[in-house]
Design a protein around this motif. Structure first.
Motif, short mmCIF file in Angstrom:
data_model
loop_
_atom_site.label_atom_id
_atom_site.label_comp_id
_atom_site.label_asym_id
_atom_site.label_seq_id
_atom_site.Cartn_x
_atom_site.Cartn_y
_atom_site.Cartn_z
N ASP A 1 96.99 40.89 -85.92
CA ASP A 1 95.64 40.41 -85.64
C ASP A 1 94.96 41.24 -84.56
N PHE A 2 93.63 41.30 -84.64
CA PHE A 2 92.83 41.96 -83.60
C PHE A 2 92.58 40.95 -82.48
N ARG A 3 92.77 41.37 -81.26
CA ARG A 3 92.49 40.52 -80.10
C ARG A 3 91.05 40.79 -79.66
N ILE A 4 90.29 39.72 -79.50
CA ILE A 4 88.90 39.79 -79.08
C ILE A 4 88.80 39.19 -77.68
N ASP A 5 88.37 40.00 -76.72
CA ASP A 5 88.15 39.55 -75.33
C ASP A 5 86.66 39.61 -75.05
N LEU A 6 86.05 38.47 -74.81
CA LEU A 6 84.62 38.41 -74.52
C LEU A 6 84.38 37.90 -73.12
N LEU A 7 83.42 38.51 -72.45
CA LEU A 7 82.92 38.02 -71.17
C LEU A 7 81.44 37.79 -71.35
N THR A 8 80.98 36.54 -71.15
CA THR A 8 79.56 36.24 -71.34
C THR A 8 78.90 36.08 -69.98
N ILE A 9 77.79 36.82 -69.83
CA ILE A 9 77.05 36.88 -68.57
C ILE A 9 75.57 36.71 -68.87
N GLU A 10 74.85 36.05 -67.96
CA GLU A 10 73.39 35.97 -68.08
C GLU A 10 72.81 37.30 -67.63
N LYS A 11 71.90 37.82 -68.42
CA LYS A 11 71.39 39.18 -68.25
C LYS A 11 70.75 39.46 -66.89
N ASN A 12 69.90 38.57 -66.41
CA ASN A 12 69.15 38.83 -65.18
C ASN A 12 69.90 38.43 -63.92
N THR A 13 70.52 37.26 -63.93
CA THR A 13 71.17 36.75 -62.72
C THR A 13 72.60 37.23 -62.58
N LYS A 14 73.19 37.73 -63.67
CA LYS A 14 74.59 38.18 -63.70
C LYS A 14 75.57 37.03 -63.48
N ASP A 15 75.12 35.79 -63.73
CA ASP A 15 76.00 34.63 -63.66
C ASP A 15 76.90 34.59 -64.89
N LEU B 1 78.71 32.68 -67.84
CA LEU B 1 78.28 31.52 -68.62
C LEU B 1 79.49 30.75 -69.12
N ILE B 2 79.58 29.52 -68.69
CA ILE B 2 80.69 28.64 -69.03
C ILE B 2 80.34 27.88 -70.31
N GLY B 3 81.30 27.71 -71.20
CA GLY B 3 81.10 26.89 -72.40
C GLY B 3 80.30 27.56 -73.48
N THR B 4 80.39 28.87 -73.60
CA THR B 4 79.68 29.60 -74.65
C THR B 4 80.42 29.46 -75.98
N PHE B 5 79.68 29.06 -77.02
CA PHE B 5 80.23 28.96 -78.37
C PHE B 5 80.03 30.30 -79.08
N PHE C 1 76.19 33.95 -80.55
CA PHE C 1 76.57 33.32 -79.29
C PHE C 1 75.56 32.24 -78.93
N TYR C 2 76.09 31.10 -78.49
CA TYR C 2 75.27 29.98 -78.07
C TYR C 2 75.76 29.55 -76.69
N ALA C 3 74.95 29.79 -75.69
CA ALA C 3 75.31 29.41 -74.32
C ALA C 3 74.28 28.42 -73.80
N ARG C 4 74.71 27.59 -72.87
CA ARG C 4 73.83 26.58 -72.31
C ARG C 4 72.62 27.21 -71.64
N LYS C 5 71.44 26.73 -72.01
CA LYS C 5 70.14 27.17 -71.49
C LYS C 5 69.81 28.62 -71.84
N CYS C 6 70.52 29.20 -72.81
CA CYS C 6 70.26 30.59 -73.23
C CYS C 6 69.84 30.63 -74.69
N LYS C 7 69.00 31.62 -74.99
CA LYS C 7 68.59 31.83 -76.38
C LYS C 7 69.81 32.25 -77.20
#
Length: 144
Positions: free
Chosen positions: A26-40, A42-46, A86-92
């Protein structure tokens, strides 16, 4: 003594084959989700993964560090191409195409904007239903 040498040879050969990259399934997928402007982070991204116009996986959720790790079966991937939504809280909602031939480690930059996923609890549960994701359940404690 003769059997010991053969046994050591077999064990050594197995350890070499176990580390060979072509036997990897299997291919391992490592994702890090960050808000573009604030660089925060993002917790709970689907995440939804599509290949060949078919959804091959739907994942919940990125952890407190914004990290999500999962595996994809290469047999499910058509023409080495996947699309992730990707679906993150308060993000498009955001969609991105990837060419995948091996493990993938990437950072996803999302932007705050209009979405149905705004609150922590109610919208979080709504996203499970909307994306048709089964929740993993487990119980902590002792077995009677």
């Amino acid at each position: 003594m003769k059997n010991t040498i053969y046994t050591l040879f077999v064990l050594f050969s197995l350890s070499i084959f176990g580390q060979t990259e072509k036997f990897k399934k299997d291919f391992r997928i490592d994702l890090l989700t960050i808000e573009k402007n604030t660089k925060d982070t993002l917790i709970g991204t689907f995440t939804e993964v599509y290949s060949g116009n078919k959804r091959i996986q739907a994942k919940c959720c990125s952890d407190f560090n914004g990290i999500d790790i999962f595996y994809l079966n290469p047999k499910d991937i058509v023409d080495n191409t996947i699309y992730m939504k990707f679906y993150a809280r308060k993000c498009k909602p955001f969609k991105k195409k990837f060419i995948i031939k091996s493990d993938l480690k990437t950072t996803i930059y999302l932007s705050y904007g209009k979405t149905d996923y705004n609150t922590k609890k109610d919208d979080f549960l709504m996203m499970f239903k909307m994306l048709n994701i089964e929740r993993d359940t487990f119980k902590c404690g002792t077995v009677d």
